[in-house]
Design an enzyme around this catalytic site. Sequence first.
Site, PDB file in Angstrom:
ATOM      1  N   HIS A  35      -6.742   4.884   1.251  1.00  0.00           N
ATOM      2  CA  HIS A  35      -7.310   5.681   0.149  1.00  0.00           C
ATOM      3  C   HIS A  35      -8.155   6.843   0.685  1.00  0.00           C
ATOM      4  O   HIS A  35      -9.079   7.307   0.014  1.00  0.00           O
ATOM      5  CB  HIS A  35      -8.129   4.813  -0.814  1.00  0.00           C
ATOM      6  CG  HIS A  35      -7.258   3.877  -1.606  1.00  0.00           C
ATOM      7  ND1 HIS A  35      -6.635   4.227  -2.772  1.00  0.00           N
ATOM      8  CD2 HIS A  35      -6.873   2.595  -1.356  1.00  0.00           C
ATOM      9  CE1 HIS A  35      -5.920   3.204  -3.229  1.00  0.00           C
ATOM     10  NE2 HIS A  35      -6.039   2.200  -2.374  1.00  0.00           N
ATOM     11  N   SER A 127       8.059   1.640  -0.124  1.00  0.00           N
ATOM     12  CA  SER A 127       9.473   1.747  -0.476  1.00  0.00           C
ATOM     13  C   SER A 127       9.720   3.004  -1.307  1.00  0.00           C
ATOM     14  O   SER A 127      10.770   3.641  -1.180  1.00  0.00           O
ATOM     15  CB  SER A 127       9.926   0.499  -1.239  1.00  0.00           C
ATOM     16  OG  SER A 127       9.056   0.265  -2.317  1.00  0.00           O
ATOM     17  N   SER A 128       8.744   3.404  -2.119  1.00  0.00           N
ATOM     18  CA  SER A 128       8.993   4.593  -2.944  1.00  0.00           C
ATOM     19  C   SER A 128       9.024   5.858  -2.088  1.00  0.00           C
ATOM     20  O   SER A 128       9.835   6.754  -2.340  1.00  0.00           O
ATOM     21  CB  SER A 128       7.979   4.708  -4.080  1.00  0.00           C
ATOM     22  OG  SER A 128       6.700   4.439  -3.614  1.00  0.00           O
ATOM     23  N   ASP A 172       2.214   8.415   2.884  1.00  0.00           N
ATOM     24  CA  ASP A 172       3.446   7.620   2.940  1.00  0.00           C
ATOM     25  C   ASP A 172       4.654   8.481   3.293  1.00  0.00           C
ATOM     26  O   ASP A 172       5.457   8.133   4.161  1.00  0.00           O
ATOM     27  CB  ASP A 172       3.690   6.931   1.595  1.00  0.00           C
ATOM     28  CG  ASP A 172       2.544   6.022   1.214  1.00  0.00           C
ATOM     29  OD1 ASP A 172       1.668   5.789   2.071  1.00  0.00           O
ATOM     30  OD2 ASP A 172       2.515   5.557   0.060  1.00  0.00           O
TER      31      ASP A 172
HETATM   32  C1  GLA Z   1      -0.429   4.492  -1.614  1.00  0.00           C
HETATM   33  C2  GLA Z   1      -0.321   6.004  -1.755  1.00  0.00           C
HETATM   34  C3  GLA Z   1      -0.867   6.694  -0.505  1.00  0.00           C
HETATM   35  C4  GLA Z   1      -2.264   6.179  -0.161  1.00  0.00           C
HETATM   36  C5  GLA Z   1      -2.297   4.658  -0.148  1.00  0.00           C
HETATM   37  C6  GLA Z   1      -3.673   4.110   0.061  1.00  0.00           C
HETATM   38  O1  GLA Z   1       0.400   4.015  -0.600  1.00  0.00           O
HETATM   39  O2  GLA Z   1       1.011   6.401  -1.946  1.00  0.00           O
HETATM   40  O3  GLA Z   1      -0.862   8.083  -0.692  1.00  0.00           O
HETATM   41  O4  GLA Z   1      -3.217   6.703  -1.046  1.00  0.00           O
HETATM   42  O5  GLA Z   1      -1.770   4.117  -1.344  1.00  0.00           O
HETATM   43  O6  GLA Z   1      -4.135   4.429   1.323  1.00  0.00           O
END
Ligand code: GLA
Length: 392
Positions: A35, A127-128, A172
């Site tokens: 986060h 996965s997304s 991600d």
């Molecule tokens: C999800 C979001 C990321 C990040 C994480 C927490 O995976 O897609 O962008 O904020 O939560 O670190």
Amino acid sequence: MHNFDTVNSLFVQRFGRTPIYEIKACGRINIIGEHTDYNLGYVLPAAIDKYIYFVGAPNGLDHCRVYAADIDEYDTIPLGNPLQKSARLWINYLTGILDQYQRQGAQLEGLDVVFGGNLPLGSGMSSSAALETGFATLAKTAYGIDIEKPEIARLAQRSSHQFVGVPCGIMDQFASLMGREKQLVLLDCRSLTYEYIPCDLGNYEIVLINSKVSHNLSDSAYEARVEECAKGVEVLQKTYPEVKSLRDATQEMVKAEEAALGPIVYRRCLYVTSENERLLQVCDALRNGRVEEVGPLLFETHAGLRDLYEVSCEEVDFLVNFAKEHPGVIGSRIMGGGFGGCSINLVDRSQSQAFIESIQEAYLTAHGRSAEAYQVNIVDGTDLVKSELLSS
Ligand code: GLA
């Protein structure tokens, strides 16, 4: 569970010809820095050998035809301008990518696509993002779009925001694409500059334990965290105009403004500022071969995510508490967006089998669910692995 062989034969069965493109899209882990991405701080993820395999070919039609093998669902994407959102979440992740390419002036053409893999859905392994990066790589190849991986990551993040409606950070998509074998990606989410840090863990290895509690980032809780952080910046700015994002704030500033922030926003800000500091400590420890120092920092992150950021859940707390007591485990925490998914554990290799067996047994007894364990490897990120058009 699918691989290239199975998705290829499903493609032949469904569309009556062989695919032209094969793409391997990666899931990711994150060592620390949770986060922090949408607060423009640092993250330390890596691409892992959990994949979604995409195969595809142009179909000469005015729509895409897509089969999601893992969930046995078929859908189409009519290629209008603008593209339309569907009630089905997974197809929106793909349509959103086409929407971005279209906005950049690409002429969309129909594609036939089959995808499936061994990347568990909704487990905090992104996965997304793998859906987005895999399909973006396929479409870019099919349409002949010249775009580099970091730009695809940005495009996929915009697609999540503008089309899917998830206000995620960039970690991600960036990790899925830019991951490199045996390396962690230290990404500065403000400048998007990055460097690779060797993931040299000595006698330890990374073990993920999947709670099988499924999270969904579209959940309003994630959005609420993003908003609470923005609120925090607004308040802090009044005293510290240099704070443009929580990345610029320190724990001292946050503590000094406790009353103005109010209890919830205060807790969120305290977590984010401390997490950025922990991440830098982890990088220093890894660069200097002091792996043992990483473990306690992971436990601290978990406590922060549980008590201050409030994105853990009973099941994953159980997994982390159990890990803490198990010989050979030096660190454990919830990974990813939270509210379920996996814990990431740093485990002495000689103890990892015993750890996996005992945590699975204990979890089944306590929560009536079978936890899955993954001993993941760090690999090169999402890429095209075969294109008949390019090779002929
Ligand atoms: C999800 C979001 C990321 C990040 C994480 C927490 O995976 O897609 O962008 O904020 O939560 O670190």
